[in-house]
Design a protein around this motif. Structure first.
Motif, PDB file in Angstrom:
ATOM      1  N   GLY A 100       0.820  -1.200   0.000  1.00  0.00           N
ATOM      2  CA  GLY A 100       0.000   0.000   0.000  1.00  0.00           C
ATOM      3  C   GLY A 100       0.860   1.257   0.000  1.00  0.00           C
ATOM      4  O   GLY A 100       1.832   1.353  -0.743  1.00  0.00           O
ATOM      5  N   LEU A 101       0.495   2.203   0.866  1.00  0.00           N
ATOM      6  CA  LEU A 101       1.265   3.441   0.981  1.00  0.00           C
ATOM      7  C   LEU A 101       2.253   3.357   2.144  1.00  0.00           C
ATOM      8  O   LEU A 101       2.413   4.290   2.931  1.00  0.00           O
ATOM      9  N   PHE A 102       2.923   2.225   2.221  1.00  0.00           N
ATOM     10  CA  PHE A 102       4.024   2.003   3.161  1.00  0.00           C
ATOM     11  C   PHE A 102       5.117   1.319   2.341  1.00  0.00           C
ATOM     12  O   PHE A 102       5.100   0.101   2.156  1.00  0.00           O
ATOM     13  N   VAL A 103       6.023   2.135   1.807  1.00  0.00           N
ATOM     14  CA  VAL A 103       6.975   1.644   0.801  1.00  0.00           C
ATOM     15  C   VAL A 103       8.384   2.100   1.147  1.00  0.00           C
ATOM     16  O   VAL A 103       8.585   3.231   1.606  1.00  0.00           O
ATOM     17  N   GLY A 104       9.347   1.230   0.934  1.00  0.00           N
ATOM     18  CA  GLY A 104      10.753   1.562   1.146  1.00  0.00           C
ATOM     19  C   GLY A 104      11.569   1.363  -0.117  1.00  0.00           C
ATOM     20  O   GLY A 104      11.338   0.420  -0.880  1.00  0.00           O
ATOM     21  N   MET A 105      12.509   2.259  -0.356  1.00  0.00           N
ATOM     22  CA  MET A 105      13.482   2.144  -1.440  1.00  0.00           C
ATOM     23  C   MET A 105      14.856   2.109  -0.805  1.00  0.00           C
ATOM     24  O   MET A 105      15.319   3.117  -0.255  1.00  0.00           O
ATOM     25  N   GLU A 106      15.517   0.953  -0.816  1.00  0.00           N
ATOM     26  CA  GLU A 106      16.823   0.823  -0.172  1.00  0.00           C
ATOM     27  C   GLU A 106      17.933   1.123  -1.171  1.00  0.00           C
ATOM     28  O   GLU A 106      17.999   0.507  -2.246  1.00  0.00           O
ATOM     29  N   LEU A 107      18.804   2.052  -0.807  1.00  0.00           N
ATOM     30  CA  LEU A 107      19.916   2.448  -1.663  1.00  0.00           C
ATOM     31  C   LEU A 107      21.195   1.740  -1.222  1.00  0.00           C
ATOM     32  O   LEU A 107      21.514   1.708  -0.037  1.00  0.00           O
ATOM     33  N   VAL A 108      21.906   1.175  -2.185  1.00  0.00           N
ATOM     34  CA  VAL A 108      23.161   0.468  -1.912  1.00  0.00           C
ATOM     35  C   VAL A 108      24.202   0.884  -2.941  1.00  0.00           C
ATOM     36  O   VAL A 108      23.877   1.222  -4.081  1.00  0.00           O
ATOM     37  N   LYS A 109      25.460   0.835  -2.527  1.00  0.00           N
ATOM     38  CA  LYS A 109      26.558   1.158  -3.447  1.00  0.00           C
ATOM     39  C   LYS A 109      27.043  -0.076  -4.192  1.00  0.00           C
ATOM     40  O   LYS A 109      27.800   0.039  -5.149  1.00  0.00           O
ATOM     41  N   ASP A 110      26.603  -1.237  -3.743  1.00  0.00           N
ATOM     42  CA  ASP A 110      27.026  -2.486  -4.357  1.00  0.00           C
ATOM     43  C   ASP A 110      25.903  -3.497  -4.159  1.00  0.00           C
ATOM     44  O   ASP A 110      25.571  -3.845  -3.025  1.00  0.00           O
ATOM     45  N   LEU A 152      10.594  13.906   2.243  1.00  0.00           N
ATOM     46  CA  LEU A 152      10.763  12.465   2.375  1.00  0.00           C
ATOM     47  C   LEU A 152      11.799  12.229   3.461  1.00  0.00           C
ATOM     48  O   LEU A 152      12.609  13.124   3.769  1.00  0.00           O
ATOM     49  N   SER A 153      11.811  11.045   4.058  1.00  0.00           N
ATOM     50  CA  SER A 153      12.781  10.748   5.106  1.00  0.00           C
ATOM     51  C   SER A 153      13.492   9.438   4.791  1.00  0.00           C
ATOM     52  O   SER A 153      13.081   8.679   3.908  1.00  0.00           O
ATOM     53  N   ALA A 154      14.577   9.191   5.507  1.00  0.00           N
ATOM     54  CA  ALA A 154      15.330   7.943   5.370  1.00  0.00           C
ATOM     55  C   ALA A 154      15.442   7.285   6.738  1.00  0.00           C
ATOM     56  O   ALA A 154      15.540   7.968   7.755  1.00  0.00           O
ATOM     57  N   ASP A 155      15.427   5.950   6.748  1.00  0.00           N
ATOM     58  CA  ASP A 155      15.513   5.236   8.019  1.00  0.00           C
ATOM     59  C   ASP A 155      16.157   3.888   7.793  1.00  0.00           C
ATOM     60  O   ASP A 155      16.778   3.655   6.760  1.00  0.00           O
ATOM     61  N   GLY A 156      15.982   2.996   8.762  1.00  0.00           N
ATOM     62  CA  GLY A 156      16.660   1.716   8.744  1.00  0.00           C
ATOM     63  C   GLY A 156      17.937   1.794   9.562  1.00  0.00           C
ATOM     64  O   GLY A 156      18.405   2.889   9.904  1.00  0.00           O
ATOM     65  N   PRO A 157      18.525   0.656   9.892  1.00  0.00           N
ATOM     66  CA  PRO A 157      19.735   0.655  10.734  1.00  0.00           C
ATOM     67  C   PRO A 157      20.901   1.404  10.113  1.00  0.00           C
ATOM     68  O   PRO A 157      21.769   1.895  10.828  1.00  0.00           O
ATOM     69  N   HIS A 158      20.907   1.536   8.789  1.00  0.00           N
ATOM     70  CA  HIS A 158      21.974   2.266   8.099  1.00  0.00           C
ATOM     71  C   HIS A 158      21.480   3.590   7.523  1.00  0.00           C
ATOM     72  O   HIS A 158      22.234   4.266   6.819  1.00  0.00           O
ATOM     73  N   ARG A 159      20.243   3.924   7.798  1.00  0.00           N
ATOM     74  CA  ARG A 159      19.624   5.159   7.301  1.00  0.00           C
ATOM     75  C   ARG A 159      19.774   5.295   5.795  1.00  0.00           C
ATOM     76  O   ARG A 159      20.012   6.388   5.275  1.00  0.00           O
ATOM     77  N   ASN A 160      19.619   4.214   5.099  1.00  0.00           N
ATOM     78  CA  ASN A 160      19.736   4.212   3.646  1.00  0.00           C
ATOM     79  C   ASN A 160      18.449   3.795   2.954  1.00  0.00           C
ATOM     80  O   ASN A 160      18.441   3.540   1.752  1.00  0.00           O
ATOM     81  N   LYS A 166      11.814   6.293   2.919  1.00  0.00           N
ATOM     82  CA  LYS A 166      10.529   5.855   3.458  1.00  0.00           C
ATOM     83  C   LYS A 166       9.385   6.670   2.862  1.00  0.00           C
ATOM     84  O   LYS A 166       9.359   7.890   2.981  1.00  0.00           O
ATOM     85  N   PHE A 167       8.436   5.962   2.266  1.00  0.00           N
ATOM     86  CA  PHE A 167       7.219   6.594   1.770  1.00  0.00           C
ATOM     87  C   PHE A 167       6.071   6.181   2.689  1.00  0.00           C
ATOM     88  O   PHE A 167       5.701   5.014   2.749  1.00  0.00           O
ATOM     89  N   LYS A 168       5.520   7.128   3.403  1.00  0.00           N
ATOM     90  CA  LYS A 168       4.358   6.882   4.270  1.00  0.00           C
ATOM     91  C   LYS A 168       3.517   8.163   4.326  1.00  0.00           C
ATOM     92  O   LYS A 168       3.312   8.749   5.381  1.00  0.00           O
ATOM     93  N   PRO A 169       3.009   8.587   3.174  1.00  0.00           N
ATOM     94  CA  PRO A 169       2.312   9.873   3.086  1.00  0.00           C
ATOM     95  C   PRO A 169       0.882   9.791   3.615  1.00  0.00           C
ATOM     96  O   PRO A 169       0.362   8.697   3.889  1.00  0.00           O
ATOM     97  N   PRO A 170       0.211  10.945   3.739  1.00  0.00           N
ATOM     98  CA  PRO A 170      -1.231  10.913   4.005  1.00  0.00           C
ATOM     99  C   PRO A 170      -1.932  10.046   2.964  1.00  0.00           C
ATOM    100  O   PRO A 170      -1.496   9.952   1.814  1.00  0.00           O
ATOM    101  N   MET A 171      -3.027   9.430   3.357  1.00  0.00           N
ATOM    102  CA  MET A 171      -3.679   8.431   2.513  1.00  0.00           C
ATOM    103  C   MET A 171      -4.416   9.021   1.307  1.00  0.00           C
ATOM    104  O   MET A 171      -4.914   8.281   0.458  1.00  0.00           O
ATOM    105  N   CYS A 172      -4.463  10.341   1.221  1.00  0.00           N
ATOM    106  CA  CYS A 172      -5.060  10.999   0.051  1.00  0.00           C
ATOM    107  C   CYS A 172      -4.027  11.225  -1.054  1.00  0.00           C
ATOM    108  O   CYS A 172      -4.316  11.870  -2.061  1.00  0.00           O
ATOM    109  N   PHE A 173      -2.835  10.711  -0.884  1.00  0.00           N
ATOM    110  CA  PHE A 173      -1.756  10.778  -1.871  1.00  0.00           C
ATOM    111  C   PHE A 173      -2.268  10.252  -3.212  1.00  0.00           C
ATOM    112  O   PHE A 173      -3.015   9.277  -3.271  1.00  0.00           O
ATOM    113  N   THR A 174      -1.861  10.905  -4.315  1.00  0.00           N
ATOM    114  CA  THR A 174      -2.403  10.572  -5.631  1.00  0.00           C
ATOM    115  C   THR A 174      -1.327  10.014  -6.566  1.00  0.00           C
ATOM    116  O   THR A 174      -0.129  10.102  -6.280  1.00  0.00           O
TER     117      THR A 174
END
Length: 496
Positions: A366-376, A401-409, A412-420
C-alpha cells in the motif's frame, strides 16, 4: 494563509533556548517553518507548498474538515474523563472493534503509541505471570523507559551491562539484508526458529516468556516486510512457552497497507495477535491511541487489584475525532486508494531499480513503501550518504521524504492516505533526476558498481554528530530540469 507570528530566526532562537536539545528537527541546517497544512500538502511561512511524503500521522489528510469539525463541535459541548458515561466512548469502541477479528474485543484508550505499548506490556506481564520479552532487531516501540528497553533501534547505543536482562532480541525477518534472504527455501520458518531458539535459551537460564512484540511491518527498522507465515509460527512457539503476541500497528494500521485494514492481516486469517496497539493515524494528528485485546487478557488485568484509569484516554472529544477518522477512511475509500496508488508508486520505483544501480530493493505494501539504496548490489553496501543527498535534494524541490533503517539508507514513503498518482509521478521523477546526478558524480553504472564500491571503501568520509560517515559534495549542484551545471556543492548532509 495563516499569518506568521514570529520571524523564522526568532522561532529558531526561542527553540534553542527553551526546547530540549535532544528534540531534533528535520533539516537542522535549514529547518522548514510550517504554518499550515491541508490534504497531502504543507506550507511554510512564505506560502511555499511542500508535498508531504512523511506524515503517516495526518492519515486522512492534514486538517481534514470532517475531523476538525467533529472535534470542534464536541469540544463546544463537553470534554471530560471516561469515568462518566458517554456514548462517544462506547460507539467508537464498537466501530473500531468491527474492523478487527472477533476475539479482539476489549479496548483501553490512551494518548500515544508509547502509552499503548507500555500498557500492552503490563497486560502481558499480568496475564502470563512471566517477565521476559522478545523483540526484533532494529525495533522501535516508543520513548518511555519500558519501551526503550525493548527497542534496539534506541538501546543499541548502550553497553551490554545497561541492557535489560529480561529482553531478548530476535533477528529482523528481513529477506533482503537479513540472515535468511529471498533465496532461502523457507525464510519464514528459519526466522521463526530463531525465536524458538531464544525461548529455549531463556528457559535454560530460568526465564519465562511473557510476550513477543513486533510491528506488523517494521518501520524504523527499514520498511521490512516479514515473509508470510512468520508470525503464525512465532505465535505457536511463544504461546507454547506460555507467552502472548503483541502486534504493534502504531505506524501501519488503519488501511495503510491497502489490501487489509490492519497490517497483521497480511499474514493470513490464521494469525490473530493477543494484543494490538494503535496510535499515530488513529486521531489524524490528535493525541490518542488504543490497546485492543481479548476478554481473557483484560479479565486477568483486573486481578492485579489495581484499577486502571487514564485522565484523557477515551475522552468525548478524542472519541468524536476517532469516529470521524473511521468515517472518512470509509467514505473516501482511502484504503482502496492506498492499494491503487501504492501499487502505482511501487511500479514506478521498480522501474527506477532497473535504471539506477544505487537502487538495491523496493519493498512495501500500500502506501508504506521503502526504497533501499546500496553502493554495491552484491555486498549490499549501504548508500547512507547518497540517501541523505536524495532527501536534501528533494527538499530543494519542495518534496518532504525521510530515510531510516539501521543504516539510514532506506527512503521511506508513508504519506497521508489521500496521496495521488500525480503525487507519485512528481516524487519519482525528481528521484530519477537526483539519482542520475549522484551516479554521474561518483561514476556509478550498473556494470561497474562493484568496482566503484571497492574504490569508495578506501576513502575516509566525514562523520555527522552521531558518528555516521557521509559523503559531502556528492553531486554537482545541477538540476536536470534546468540543464545548468554549477560547481560541486560542498555541503555536509546531516540526518533528517
Amino acid at each position: 494563509m495563516c499569518a506568521e507570528r514570529l520571524e523564522k530566526k526568532k522561532t529558531i532562537d526561542l527553540r534553542k533556548k527553551h526546547i530540549g536539545p535532544s528534540c531534533k528537527i528535520f533539516f537542522s541546517h535549514d529547518p522548514i517553518k510550517i504554518v499550515q497544512a491541508k490534504g497531502q500538502y504543507m506550507y511554510d511561512e512564505k506560502g511555499q507548498r511542500y508535498l508531504d511524503c512523511i506524515n503517516n500521522v495526518a492519515h486522512v489528510g492534514h486538517c481534514h474538515p470532517d475531523v476538525v469539525r467533529a472535534g470542534a463541535q464536541q469540544m463546544e459541548v463537553l470534554n471530560t474523563n471516561s469515568r462518566f458515561l458517554h456514548d462517544n466512548l462506547v460507539l467508537y469502541a464498537q466501530k473500531l472493534q468491527a474492523t478487527l477479528p472477533d476475539k479482539l474485543s476489549v479496548c483501553y484508550f490512551v494518548n500515544s503509541g508509547s502509552e499503548a505499548n507500555d500498557l500492552a506490556l503490563r497486560l502481558a506481564w499480568q496475564y502470563t505471570g512471566h517477565k521476559d520479552i522478545i523483540t526484533l532487531e532494529n525495533a522501535y516501540h516508543g520513548h518511555v523507559s519500558s519501551l526503550i528497553d525493548i527497542s534496539p533501534y534506541k538501546f543499541h547505543q548502550l553497553s551490554d551491562a545497561e541492557q535489560n536482562q529480561y529482553v531478548h532480541v530476535a533477528p529482523s525477518p528481513d529477506v533482503y539484508r537479513g540472515k535468511y534472504r529471498a533465496d532461502h527455501p523457507d525464510p519464514a520458518t528459519a526466522y521463526a526458529d530463531e525465536v524458538k531458539d531464544i525461548i529455549h535459551r531463556a528457559h535454560e537460564k530460568g526465564g519465562k516468556i511473557a510476550a513477543f512484540i513486533a510491528e506488523s511491518l517494521q518501520s524504523c527498522g527499514g520498511q521490512v516486510i516479514p515473509p508470510v507465515g512468520y508470525f503464525q509460527q512465532v505465535a505457536e512457539h511463544v504461546r507454547k512457552a506460555g507467552g502472548i503476541v503483541i502486534a504493534d500497528e502504531v505506524q501501519v494500521g488503519f488501511g495503510r497497507v491497502g489490501a487489509n485494514f490492519w497490517a497483521f492481516q497480511l499474514q493470513g486469517e490464521d494469525f490473530v495477535p493477543d494484543i494490538v496497539t494503535m496510535g499515530k493515524p488513529i486521531g489524524n494528528g490528535h493525541p490518542m491511541s488504543c490497546v485492543v485485546t481479548t476478554k481473557e487478557v483484560a479479565e486477568a488485568f483486573t486481578f492485579s487489584g489495581m484499577d486502571y484509569f487514564n485522565t484523557f484516554g477515551g475522552n468525548p472529544v478524542s472519541c468524536a475525532i476517532g469516529l470521524a477518522v473511521l468515517d472518512v477512511i470509509g467514505k473516501e475509500d482511502l484504503q482502496g486508494n492506498a492499494l491503487r496508488v501504492g501499487r502505482y508508486l511501487t511500479d514506478l520505483l521498480e522501474k527506477q531499480k532497473e535504471k539506477h544501480p544505487l537502487v538495491g530493493d523496493i519493498r512495501g505494501r500500500g502506501l508504506f513503501v521503502g526504497m533501499e539504496l546500496v553502493k554495491d548490489r552484491l555486498k549490499l553496501t549501504p548508500a547512507t550518504a547518497e540517501a541523505q543527498e536524495v532527501i536534501y535534494k528533494l527538499k530543494e524541490q519542495h518534496i518532504l521524504l525521510s530515510a531510516d533503517g539501521p543504516h539510514r539508507n532506506v527512503l521511506k514513503f508513508k504519506p497521508p492516505m489521500c496521496f495521488t498518482t500525480e503525487d507519485a509521478d512528481l516524487v519519482v521523477e525528481n528521484i530519477d533526476h537526483i539519482l542520475t546526478e549522484i551516479e554521474e558524480a561518483i561514476g556509478l553504472k550498473l556494470h561497474n558498481a562493484l568496482k566503484v564500491e571497492n574504490e569508495s571503501s578506501k576513502r575516509k568520509l566525514p562523520s555527522d554528530e552521531n558518528g555516521h560517515q557521509y559523503h559531502s559534495g556528492l553531486v554537482h549542484n545541477k538540476m536536470s530540469t534546468q540543464g545548468v551545471t554549477q560547481q560541486t556543492k560542498q555541503t555536509k548532509r546531516l540526518k533528517t
